[in-house]
Design a protein around this motif. Structure first.
Motif, short mmCIF file in Angstrom:
data_model
loop_
_atom_site.label_atom_id
_atom_site.label_comp_id
_atom_site.label_asym_id
_atom_site.label_seq_id
_atom_site.Cartn_x
_atom_site.Cartn_y
_atom_site.Cartn_z
N LEU A 243 -77.18 -77.68 20.62
CA LEU A 243 -76.76 -79.02 20.99
C LEU A 243 -77.82 -80.07 20.76
CD1 LEU A 243 -74.63 -78.67 24.19
CD2 LEU A 243 -74.03 -79.77 22.03
N ALA A 246 -77.88 -80.54 16.97
CA ALA A 246 -76.66 -81.21 16.48
C ALA A 246 -76.62 -82.66 16.97
CB ALA A 246 -75.41 -80.47 16.95
N ALA A 247 -77.03 -82.86 18.23
CA ALA A 247 -77.01 -84.22 18.78
C ALA A 247 -78.00 -85.10 18.02
CB ALA A 247 -77.35 -84.20 20.26
N HIS A 248 -79.12 -84.51 17.60
CA HIS A 248 -80.09 -85.31 16.86
C HIS A 248 -79.55 -85.76 15.51
CE1 HIS A 248 -83.83 -87.12 15.97
NE2 HIS A 248 -83.80 -86.55 14.78
N THR A 249 -78.64 -84.94 14.96
CA THR A 249 -78.04 -85.29 13.68
C THR A 249 -77.24 -86.60 13.79
OG1 THR A 249 -78.02 -82.98 13.06
CG2 THR A 249 -76.50 -84.37 11.89
N LEU A 250 -76.82 -86.95 15.01
CA LEU A 250 -76.10 -88.20 15.23
C LEU A 250 -77.03 -89.42 15.21
CD1 LEU A 250 -74.08 -87.25 18.44
CD2 LEU A 250 -73.06 -87.69 16.22
N ARG B 13 -75.18 -93.54 24.63
CA ARG B 13 -76.34 -94.30 24.16
C ARG B 13 -75.97 -95.23 23.00
NH1 ARG B 13 -79.39 -89.03 21.36
NH2 ARG B 13 -77.97 -88.86 19.59
N ASP B 25 -73.27 -93.32 20.66
CA ASP B 25 -72.99 -91.89 20.75
C ASP B 25 -72.51 -91.56 22.16
OD1 ASP B 25 -74.10 -91.72 18.22
OD2 ASP B 25 -76.03 -90.99 18.93
N ILE B 27 -71.80 -88.05 24.09
CA ILE B 27 -71.84 -86.59 24.00
C ILE B 27 -71.26 -86.04 25.30
CG2 ILE B 27 -73.31 -84.55 23.67
CD1 ILE B 27 -75.33 -86.37 22.25
N PHE B 65 -67.49 -85.57 16.18
CA PHE B 65 -68.46 -84.66 15.55
C PHE B 65 -68.54 -83.37 16.37
CE2 PHE B 65 -73.10 -83.64 14.57
CZ PHE B 65 -72.86 -83.25 13.25
N PRO B 67 -69.95 -80.29 16.09
CA PRO B 67 -71.16 -79.52 16.44
C PRO B 67 -71.89 -80.06 17.66
CG PRO B 67 -71.11 -79.94 14.07
CD PRO B 67 -70.00 -80.75 14.68
N ALA B 68 -71.78 -81.37 17.90
CA ALA B 68 -72.49 -81.96 19.05
C ALA B 68 -71.53 -82.32 20.19
CB ALA B 68 -73.27 -83.19 18.61
N LYS B 72 -68.85 -90.63 17.82
CA LYS B 72 -69.82 -91.62 17.34
C LYS B 72 -69.08 -92.83 16.79
CE LYS B 72 -73.91 -91.95 14.43
NZ LYS B 72 -74.80 -92.18 15.57
#
Lengths: 456, 105
Positions: A243, A246-250, B13, B25, B27, B65, B67-68, B72
């Motif tokens: 996570l 993957a979150a950093h990819t955003l 955020r 974003d 999440i 998205f 994977p996360a 977004k």
């Protein structure tokens, strides 16, 4: 070569890293140490004025650990977007630091300096030939916009770095660079998959920000293999999780599935994120899709004047209830006072914190008003002297302004400082954010080599 | 059923995506909630735009998205970062209206 190992010491050169993490990184025998030194996040000022948003001592501290360690290990150090913005003065100020370290530590190495600030005539010629297009939502530029720009840089891909590596550079100091390039260059040169190499670079450029807990001042280690890459934070306090990665990819991207850069984009539709140990994540499936023609991104800023500000607070509830009409009246008084005197061309703004100050960029949002307000009076004019005049006059007018229903007749503002006004200096705005078609991806980035022998 | 984003998201955020765009974003705390939100398309252009009083055309992309377990949203920045009138150069404090957003799934 089965594996390329990459050490990313810190998110931005000068943000620092714990020595313990760096030592852990060197124990893993990296093939390259790479670092991103810049960003457009701090705004247009730094590119315009030719200074870095990072502090000189902080940058020197990081480099004087990285460069000797890399020379001792016989591996290259690659620095991208030197001096925060990558223009000529930014590269020069970082070069000065590298020279100082070489001398102080009597180091012997070959340095490549790659410039990225473009000649305006070259840009205008490309504009005439139809090679430049705006990057939405920026608007198309004209030759006069180019003339108005103080400085325009282009983002280089991995190609200029590969050339410098092939020419035996031990340290590469580059101007404006696509962030992942400094991390991916060696791997692409060695024939590793470009999609994986750039995706890995995208994550490593922020170092431990992609870990949990995240940090911009700690190291991250990358292992690039033929079919995948692995990320490992180097502090025992942090973990990479599927996570967190993957979150950093955003982060800071428009669309997380398609990440465009020089010459193409990486496509993450097939990417898989797998937890392979308590603190390591493996990523596979990311693909590089080249564009038909090679484009580089241009960034430029123009000067719009000089700024003076004054910070003051308001507690009086009557004044707070009338604040919008008061600032409007003050503005009119300022305009009226200097109209015939000849100071007419200025920008005067009141940023009102406690009353939708942070989100004032959006119009008509619902407002909640605090029991006290911080007001920043801002004047921007063609000279510093005029900005001082407008800000100072707005401040004194507001201080004694006799609004309707006023009870506190001694003064309207609480100043935290004496002097109350502060000269901020030159003001810039972004005016170029465009793509330029190029024939040779490395052609517009001249390289100069400097050989140091025991520091000289 | 209605849910407040602050109750079902672990990260909300905002940040610049370059000087001309602002990106948000969200999440989610768990994949199950994310899947429900995604299937119902509970966050969309039509309910996002009014939060910021912007037009739907100002939304450049709105992407789920997996994977996360994230949504977004990227919009045209109301003004270019650092331009006269700026209030948040990094764009890092523009997320508050999303925290109170109520969505249905």
């Amino acid at each position: 070569m089965e594996e390329i190992r990459i050490l990313s010491p810190t998110a931005i050169l000068g943000y620092g890293f714990p020595m313990e993490s760096f030592t852990e990184g060197m124990k893993r025998k990296p093939h390259v140490i790479a670092v991103d030194a810049g960003s457009t996040d701090p705004g247009p000022y730094y590119l315009g004025v030719g200074k870095s948003f990072t502090d000189r001592n902080s940058v020197k501290r990081d480099l004087e650990i990285m460069i000797p360690a890399a020379i001792e290990a016989g591996i290259p150090v690659i620095i991208g977007t030197a001096g925060g913005s990558g223009g000529h003065p930014h590269v020069a100020l970082t070069l000065d630091i590298v020279k100082e370290i070489a001398k102080e530590k009597s180091l012997s190495f070959k340095l490549a300096v790659i410039e990225s600030e473009l000649d305006k005539e070259l840009i205008k010629q490309n504009l005439r030939e139809g090679n430049i297009e705006p990057l939405f939502p920026a608007k198309q530029i004209t030759e006069s916009d180019v003339d108005e720009s103080v400085r325009i840089v282009a983002q280089m891909g991995e190609e200029p770095f590969i050339n410098a590596l092939e020419n035996g550079a031990n340290v590469i100091l580059a101007g404006r660079s696509y962030d992942p390039s400094v991390f991916s260059a060696l791997a692409i040169k060695e024939g590793f998959d470009k999609g994986l190499a750039i995706h890995l670079g995208k994550i490593l450029e922020c170092a431990a920000i992609a870990a949990l807990p995240g940090s911009g001042s700690d190291c991250m280690f990358g292992y690039l293999r033929k079919e995948s890459f692995v990320l490992e934070p180097l502090s025992p306090l942090r973990k990479c999780t599927t996570l967190s990665v993957a979150a950093h990819t955003l982060y800071e991207k428009t669309n997380p599935y398609i990440l465009p850069g020089p010459g193409g984009a990486i496509n993450l539709h097939e990417s898989k994120f797998t937890q392979i140990s308590d603190n390591m994540v493996e990523v596979s499936g990311s693909k590089f899709v080249p564009t038909e023609q090679y484009f580089v991104k241009l960034e430029g800023v123009k000067k719009v004047g000089y700024r003076t500000i004054s910070c003051a607070a308001v507690k009086d509830p009557v004044m707070i209830s009338k604040i919008d009409s008061i600032t409007q009246s003050v503005k009119e008084r300022v305009i009226n006072n200097f109209e015939n005197y000849g100071i007419k061309d200025f920008f005067l703004d009141f940023k009102i914190y406690g009353k939708n100050g942070v989100m004032a960029m959006f119009d008509n949002l619902e407002e909640k008003v605090a029991h006290e307000l911080l007001i920043i009076i801002e004047a921007v004019a063609d000279t510093q002297e005029h900005a001082d005049t407008i800000c100072g006059f707005a401040r004194s007018t507001m201080l004694h302004f006799g609004y309707e229903g006023r009870i506190s007749t001694a003064g309207n503002l609480a100043f935290p400082f004496s002097p109350s006004d502060c000269k901020v200096g030159e003001v810039f705005e972004f005016n170029v954010y465009h793509l330029m078609k190029v024939e040779d991806p490395a052609g517009m980035f001249p390289v100069q080599y400097i050989t140091f022998d025991k520091g000289n | 059923m209605k849910h407040k984003l602050i109750d079902i998201a672990s990260v909300i955020r905002s940040k610049n995506s370059g000087p001309y765009e602002l990106t948000f974003d969200i999440i989610f705390k768990d994949f199950e909630t994310y899947q429900k939100v995604k299937q119902a398309h509970s966050i969309n252009e039509t309910n996002f735009a009014p939060l910021y009083k912007i037009s739907n055309e100002s939304i450049i992309s709105l992407v789920y998205f997996d994977p996360a377990k994230a949504v977004k949203i990227t919009i045209v920045r109301p003004l270019t970062s650092g331009a006269l009138g700026e209030t948040d150069v990094y764009g890092a404090q523009q997320h508050a209206p999303l925290m109170a957003m109520e969505i249905e799934f």
